[in-house]
Write a protein that holds these residues in place. Structure first.
Motif, mmCIF file in Angstrom:
data_model
loop_
_atom_site.group_PDB
_atom_site.id
_atom_site.type_symbol
_atom_site.label_atom_id
_atom_site.label_comp_id
_atom_site.label_asym_id
_atom_site.label_seq_id
_atom_site.Cartn_x
_atom_site.Cartn_y
_atom_site.Cartn_z
ATOM 1 N N LEU A 103 0.833 -1.196 0.000
ATOM 2 C CA LEU A 103 0.000 0.000 0.000
ATOM 3 C C LEU A 103 0.872 1.251 0.000
ATOM 4 O O LEU A 103 0.641 2.202 -0.753
ATOM 5 N N GLY A 104 1.916 1.211 0.839
ATOM 6 C CA GLY A 104 2.799 2.367 0.978
ATOM 7 C C GLY A 104 3.547 2.677 -0.295
ATOM 8 O O GLY A 104 3.745 3.843 -0.632
ATOM 9 N N SER A 105 3.965 1.643 -1.021
ATOM 10 C CA SER A 105 4.698 1.922 -2.252
ATOM 11 C C SER A 105 3.782 2.622 -3.251
ATOM 12 O O SER A 105 4.235 3.485 -4.011
ATOM 13 N N VAL A 106 2.483 2.270 -3.212
ATOM 14 C CA VAL A 106 1.542 2.942 -4.114
ATOM 15 C C VAL A 106 1.289 4.382 -3.642
ATOM 16 O O VAL A 106 1.245 5.311 -4.453
ATOM 17 N N TYR A 107 1.162 4.588 -2.328
ATOM 18 C CA TYR A 107 1.051 5.962 -1.800
ATOM 19 C C TYR A 107 2.235 6.788 -2.265
ATOM 20 O O TYR A 107 2.092 7.953 -2.653
ATOM 21 N N GLY A 108 3.411 6.161 -2.209
ATOM 22 C CA GLY A 108 4.629 6.857 -2.619
ATOM 23 C C GLY A 108 4.532 7.328 -4.055
ATOM 24 O O GLY A 108 4.900 8.459 -4.373
ATOM 25 N N LEU A 109 3.993 6.460 -4.932
ATOM 26 C CA LEU A 109 3.857 6.838 -6.347
ATOM 27 C C LEU A 109 2.975 8.066 -6.498
ATOM 28 O O LEU A 109 3.278 8.973 -7.278
ATOM 29 N N ILE A 110 1.852 8.081 -5.754
ATOM 30 C CA ILE A 110 0.950 9.238 -5.890
ATOM 31 C C ILE A 110 1.589 10.466 -5.259
ATOM 32 O O ILE A 110 1.479 11.577 -5.766
ATOM 33 N N ALA A 111 2.283 10.249 -4.142
ATOM 34 C CA ALA A 111 2.904 11.375 -3.432
ATOM 35 C C ALA A 111 3.913 12.093 -4.313
ATOM 36 O O ALA A 111 4.124 13.295 -4.167
ATOM 37 N N ILE A 112 4.534 11.343 -5.252
ATOM 38 C CA ILE A 112 5.506 11.976 -6.156
ATOM 39 C C ILE A 112 4.852 13.139 -6.897
ATOM 40 O O ILE A 112 5.444 14.202 -7.057
ATOM 41 N N MET A 140 6.444 16.837 -6.484
ATOM 42 C CA MET A 140 7.110 17.495 -7.609
ATOM 43 C C MET A 140 6.426 18.799 -7.968
ATOM 44 O O MET A 140 7.083 19.802 -8.227
ATOM 45 N N VAL A 141 5.084 18.768 -7.990
ATOM 46 C CA VAL A 141 4.366 19.997 -8.316
ATOM 47 C C VAL A 141 4.630 21.050 -7.244
ATOM 48 O O VAL A 141 4.867 22.216 -7.541
ATOM 49 N N TYR A 142 4.617 20.608 -5.973
ATOM 50 C CA TYR A 142 4.877 21.564 -4.902
ATOM 51 C C TYR A 142 6.281 22.128 -5.026
ATOM 52 O O TYR A 142 6.517 23.326 -4.846
ATOM 53 N N LEU A 183 11.996 6.950 -12.567
ATOM 54 C CA LEU A 183 11.822 8.388 -12.382
ATOM 55 C C LEU A 183 13.088 9.006 -11.797
ATOM 56 O O LEU A 183 13.532 10.075 -12.233
ATOM 57 N N THR A 184 13.675 8.304 -10.802
ATOM 58 C CA THR A 184 14.907 8.811 -10.207
ATOM 59 C C THR A 184 15.979 8.963 -11.276
ATOM 60 O O THR A 184 16.714 9.957 -11.315
ATOM 61 N N TYR A 185 16.061 7.965 -12.177
ATOM 62 C CA TYR A 185 17.041 8.043 -13.262
ATOM 63 C C TYR A 185 16.758 9.268 -14.131
ATOM 64 O O TYR A 185 17.655 10.056 -14.423
ATOM 65 N N VAL A 186 15.479 9.436 -14.495
ATOM 66 C CA VAL A 186 15.126 10.555 -15.380
ATOM 67 C C VAL A 186 15.495 11.881 -14.732
ATOM 68 O O VAL A 186 16.094 12.760 -15.354
ATOM 69 N N ILE A 187 15.167 12.026 -13.448
ATOM 70 C CA ILE A 187 15.420 13.308 -12.785
ATOM 71 C C ILE A 187 16.914 13.545 -12.594
ATOM 72 O O ILE A 187 17.406 14.662 -12.713
ATOM 73 N N ILE A 197 4.385 14.130 -15.499
ATOM 74 C CA ILE A 197 5.111 13.095 -14.746
ATOM 75 C C ILE A 197 4.293 12.660 -13.534
ATOM 76 O O ILE A 197 4.126 11.472 -13.263
ATOM 77 N N GLY A 198 3.745 13.637 -12.815
ATOM 78 C CA GLY A 198 2.911 13.304 -11.657
ATOM 79 C C GLY A 198 1.722 12.456 -12.063
ATOM 80 O O GLY A 198 1.407 11.451 -11.407
ATOM 81 N N ALA A 199 1.078 12.811 -13.177
ATOM 82 C CA ALA A 199 -0.092 12.061 -13.629
ATOM 83 C C ALA A 199 0.297 10.648 -14.025
ATOM 84 O O ALA A 199 -0.421 9.684 -13.750
#
Lengths: 342, 304
Positions: free
Chosen positions: B15-24, B28-30, B167-171, B207-209
């Motif tokens: 569950l947390g790994s999925v929360y993490g994906l949305i939190a990105i 990022m927007v913030y 994503l980490t690689y891209v950034i 990216i967030g979407a």
């Protein structure tokens, strides 16, 4: 901000007395349906005015405003069930309880960057709803709770007295009329709305009101000049919360029962839409918007499915085209005294 | 150790790994425009519907092998959700770049209401569901009970971490990532140096979407059900995860997501599952009081 000439006299000084006269005459002619619609409209005027202090004047985005509304409504239901309190004793208590809740929630959050408040209040609104929904033994859960009818000086509005009082129609010697309860709620509500309108009108001209608007425009500048931003914001936030608490008590006694489904996020969104449409900080605009947004859905029942969609579109369009609202906010200018440099 | 404890730890991790994906998406927007994207939860909700639609479509065309189904669904969902992210930025944020601070927040709430109501009207208010795609599980006996690790959960963990790694690689290493980081550090300076910051902000929303789309597909696989209101609660939780990790920090979002997921699952399993949402929201308030900069973030200083 549009500044009016110092000797400008608003047309409102004719409109307001006319409206008050209409409002006093209105219940004599209104049927029950019309009366309930207007009561609902007035409840939203109260909510809109309260949120307008928070969002419009102080510039704090409160997305869980409905939580304070729920505190007021459940305050009446719970107070009756567990403490035997009635309408009149709960009315001030609900305002105090909602203000306290606002204080406790606002104090830690308002110290931080403004956007955090939006999400914390969003969460708080959801917490209150979830607790009301899940705490079956205390709040009755999704089934809700009954709310007592209001009384006036011990007189009751039912056909027969339930709590050992005297029904008001017997006391007055008139025929029983099911509208009496609603006329009573309407009358008290109308006076409360007038009082809140007056208080708000005065507050915006007092130092604290000026401080709210100044903080909204530039926080860093205000803090540099020695304003305590936390206390100023907190005063707006708690004042808004207590207004919602009052509105909640009226809503509960108007509906006769309360359940958690009246206090969803959509309700918060509706109140926010009222403030946005009415113009942030404008009192007249909020009163008109509250009536438009609550009475229009009654007339357009077939559109009710699209109501929320409409609010959404309205918020986006308003922010893009008229972020300050449809009604222009203006302020009367002052003539500098002689000898004072302009 | 107790079986329930270990089981909830595994549930929490997925569950947390999925929360993490949305939190990105939030973080990022913030980081780049200093605003909370209130419509982000709804982007996730839309992606869950898209995943179900695409699964149904692929099944209609007779595709049954799991890798093909997954690939098709991911591709479809990510592309369409990316378009949603781009459009939201165009409508609700771009015209308001120089407006008052409150305006973009309110327009984002408006978008969020529009998307919720749109999903409700077009797809119906009842819960939708998808069948389990990956059957089977590993079971381990632990002490008195047992722990079950479904293949779906393993897939979710692998996919979520692969997404984060990508994503980490891209950034970190690509030109796009450098532009994002430059814009985050100083938007004005970045535009002076020739970066089209408006476009970078659009990219960040996309990216967030995309990350939310991945999360939408994965959660739909695990729980099977969702409704038009699903984005609201998960949105707040993902935001909590972003704040917990330190808003603006990418590794923080991932860490925050996992910490929140695990603590919420443990609370649900060991204390009371009715109040698990209340627990998460209270956690958000407590973090904001005691450690507003989060686990990995730096204290924010307002600049004049």
């Amino acid at each position: 901000m549009h500044v009016l000439a110092p000797d400008y006299k608003s047309r409102l000084r004719y409109i307001i007395p006319a409206l008050i006269v209409i409002a006093i005459v209105f219940p004599i002619f209104a049927n029950k349906y019309l009366l309930t619609v207007v009561i609902l409209g007035l409840i939203y005027v109260l909510l809109g005015l309260g949120l307008n202090i928070v969002v419009g004047l102080a510039g704090l985005l409160d997305l869980g405003y409905v939580a304070f509304y729920a505190i007021g409504a459940y305050g009446l239901a719970l107070g009756y069930q567990y403490l035997g309190l009635g309408f009149w004793s709960v009315l001030p208590l609900a305002a105090i309880a909602a203000a306290l809740a606002g204080c406790i929630l606002g104090f830690p959050v308002l110290r931080m960057h403004g956007d955090y408040l939006a999400i914390v209040t969003l969460g708080f609104g959801e917490i209150i709803r979830l607790v009301l929904n899940n705490w079956l033994s205390f709040t009755g859960g999704p089934n809700g709770m009954p709310v007592p009818s209001p009384t006036f000086l011990g007189l009751e509005f039912g056909r027969r007295a339930k709590d050992g009082g005297v029904p008001i129609h017997e006391f007055l010697g008139i025929e029983y009329n099911a509208n009496l309860k609603f006329i009573f709620i309407y009358a008290v509500l109308f006076m409360v709305v007038l009082a809140v309108l007056y208080i708000k009108h005065r507050l915006t001209r007092m130092p604290v009101g000026r401080a709210w608007e100044a903080l909204r425009e530039d926080e860093i500048a205000c803090r540099s000049m020695g304003l305590n931003h936390v206390l100023v914001k907190l005063s707006a936030f708690t004042l808004g919360a207590s207004t919602a608490g009052l509105a909640g008590v009226f809503f509960a006694s108007y509906q006769g029962f309360v359940n958690p489904s009246s206090f969803t996020f959509f309700e918060s969104a509706l109140i926010l839409a009222i403030v946005v449409l009415g113009g942030m900080g404008s009192t007249v605009g909020v009163v008109i918007a509250a009536f438009v947004l609550t009475v229009a859905p009654e007339l357009l029942r077939s559109f009710s499915e699209y109501r929320v969609l409409l609010f959404g579109v309205l918020m986006v369009l308003m922010m893009i085209w008229r972020p300050r609202g449809l009604i222009r906010i203006s302020r009367t200018g002052v003539v500098p005294r002689k000898g004072v440099a302009p | 150790m107790d079986g329930i404890f270990l089981q909830q730890l595994i549930n929490g991790l997925t569950l947390g790994s999925v929360y993490g994906l949305i939190a990105i998406g939030y973080t990022m927007v913030y980081g780049i425009i200093g605003m909370i994207n209130f419509a982000h939860g709804e982007v996730y909700m839309i992606s869950a519907y898209l995943a179900a639609i695409s699964l149904a479509l692929l099944a209609y065309f007779g595709i049954e092998s799991f890798p093909l189904l997954m690939l098709g669904t991911l591709l479809f969902t990510i592309v369409v959700t990316g378009v949603y992210g781009f459009t939201i930025e165009r409508i609700a944020y771009k015209p308001l770049r120089n407006s008052t601070r409150l305006a973009p927040l309110i327009s984002a709430i408006g978008i969020s209401l529009i998307l919720q109501n749109y999903a409700q009207i077009s797809q119906g208010a009842r819960q939708q569901g998808v069948p389990t795609l990956l059957e089977g599980a590993w079971r381990f006996d632990v002490g008195t009970g047992f722990v079950q690790l479904t293949y779906t959960k393993i897939f979710i963990l692998i996919a979520a971490f692969a997404g984060m790694a990508l994503l980490t690689y891209v950034i970190k290493y690509t030109k796009l990532g450098r532009m994002c980081r430059a814009t985050q550090q100083d938007r004005k300076m970045a535009s002076i140096l020739g970066i089209n910051t408006d476009r970078v902000i659009s990219y960040v929303f996309v990216i967030g979407a995309v990350m939310a789309a991945l999360a939408g597909v994965l959660i739909t696989m695990n729980y099977g059900t969702f409704d038009f209101y699903a984005g609201f609660i998960i949105g707040i939780k993902a935001f909590t995860a972003a704040v917990l990790g330190g808003i603006g920090s990418l590794p923080g979002a991932m860490l925050g997501g996992i910490v929140l997921g695990i603590s919420e699952s443990l609370f649900a399993g060991l204390v009371n599952s009715d109040y698990k949402d209340v627990f998460s929201f209270s956690l958000l308030v407590l973090i904001l009081i005691f450690r507003p900069q989060g686990l990995l973030g730096r204290p924010l200083v307002a600049k004049v």
